[in-house]
Enzyme design. Sequence first.
Site, PDB file in Angstrom:
ATOM      1  N   LYS A 438       0.851  -1.176   0.000  1.00 15.59           N
ATOM      2  CA  LYS A 438       0.000   0.000   0.000  1.00 15.59           C
ATOM      3  C   LYS A 438       0.891   1.232   0.000  1.00 15.59           C
ATOM      4  CE  LYS A 438      -4.683   0.527   1.504  1.00 15.59           C
ATOM      5  NZ  LYS A 438      -5.675   0.344   2.524  1.00 15.59           N
ATOM      6  N   TRP A 443      -3.076   0.576  -3.739  1.00  7.93           N
ATOM      7  CA  TRP A 443      -2.526  -0.773  -3.833  1.00  7.93           C
ATOM      8  C   TRP A 443      -1.685  -0.964  -5.091  1.00  7.93           C
ATOM      9  CZ3 TRP A 443      -7.455  -4.014  -2.360  1.00  7.93           C
ATOM     10  CH2 TRP A 443      -7.531  -4.066  -0.960  1.00  7.93           C
TER      11      TRP A 443
END
Length: 545
Positions: A438, A443
Amino acid sequence: MLTGRMMDFPLTLTHFLDRARTFFGDAEIVSRQPDKSLHRSTYADFSRRTRQLAEALTRLGVKPGERVASLCWNHTRHLELYFAVPSMGAVLHTLNLRLHPGDLAYIARHAEDRVIVVDRSLLPLLEKFIGEVPGVRHVIVVPDDGPVPEGRLDYERLLAAEPGAFVFPPLDERSAAMLCYTSGTTGNPKGVLFSHRSIVLHTLAECMADTFGIGEADAVLPVVPMFHAAAWGMPFAALFTGAKIVLPGPHLDPASLLDLMAGERVTLAAGVPTLWLGILALLDQAPTRWDLTSVRGMLIGGSAAPQAMIEGFELRHGLRVTHAWGMTELQPVGSIARPRPRHQGLGPSERFALRATQGYALPFVELRHVSDTGEVLPRDGTTMGELEARGPWVASSYFGDEGADRFTADGWFKTGDVVTLDAEGFVRITDRSKDVIKSGGEWISSVALENALMAHPAVLEAAVFAGRDAKWDERPLAAVVFKPGQVATPEELAAHLSGHFAKWWLPDDYLFLAQIPRTSTGKFLKTKLREEHGDHLLKKARGER
Ligand code: AMP
């Protein structure tokens, strides 16, 4: 409700044994011994010995529902255990011989194993933990690499003492048949308890033409261990259809496997990507050494099969890879990456890309993906979320009390895989949820980066993981293993990736390692990479490199 007027015929493994005996008595089972010799037998021998084994276990006091554990390689006697134990109403618990003795002790205690059947060659491992498992009443030794030591129960002697007249009892199809533990890369391993019914239905789905299409004309080689997720159900599918079964024993190096595939005219082999990477490298060195014309498919799963590998097998060696996704909790097969007739129009590279996805769900497996808050996400091929599954061979809970949070209130199992789903239902795994990177709240898919890195000609293996970063919280780091005699610079690797990914996805650094740490089932162990190299970027920023 108007009830249908059809028989409620139980879906049990006993029927597999009846079929094997009635129709396939002369089908072959070939099993490699520790000394590399091949042991040959038939389904007729197998049927007799399975009944003798059930008799012997009954005589030792094994009761319905009790756990009989195996600590064995893939071989004929392990196959006998696969069928004798569940068909007598007990439960086969397969212990993973690659685990640490401390974990084995925990698992054997948790499972409440009453009997352990162990290969003689694995006795030193058993001895490291058996003292911590007081509930075990009997240890039975399989004489795989020599005679059984004095004072130990000998598998062969036990069988030889029985006439083989055992009549398998009628069973409820919902009764437990097999207990397999997850590899437990975080927390304790958890037990998944398959039922007869779930195994039968999974077998039927596996044998379908559009799944693995297993039939009597096949010679099946499960390289995937019988102690991991029931060797993907291959032993059941083979026995169900009367296929020849080829078992590799402890010899899992590429040359031994290729010898076996060529020598036994194997049609279908199954294993994890690492294994096939080794095989591909050897075939590239010696492309004509083995006659693999019998091989119609290689099933690869357990972790993502790199597209470059799928292409390499097919384009350089004419060998077809079928990529499948699954997990122990799905017994294990959940989806298969098979291009459908509607994909006929795709160009070669698009077809390979499709085959490198995790594919679409098998019949009776339902898949969806959800956000952190449990909201079902759109199937748009880009939105990432956690994959959830349900179906008749999906675990409804673990054996014991652990992991209740993996099961949703509305009846789905949370896989822990982070994926996208597209409009056709194709799954693309971007990460394990515990491995996601992250960066600045967004992501990044480590799996996509790894696949692209493994397409670089100098790269044998690559694992991308989260490095701690002062500004972005986490940034991708790549651990790279080169092919023998080959190297590339970080700049070359970055240039190779840059065509495929947004700039902020590219790894901040490349670590060149001799090997990538792995779990007991051959998956990249990213927790270890993070433990050892997670602070790499912080240290580099401090000039501590
Ligand atoms: P296990 O229960 O040990 O078989 O591990 C299951 C996990 O392996 C899944 O949740 C995935 O993270 C991973 N896995 C299995 N098959 C694949 C695949 N074809 N591609 C990517 N990951 C996979």
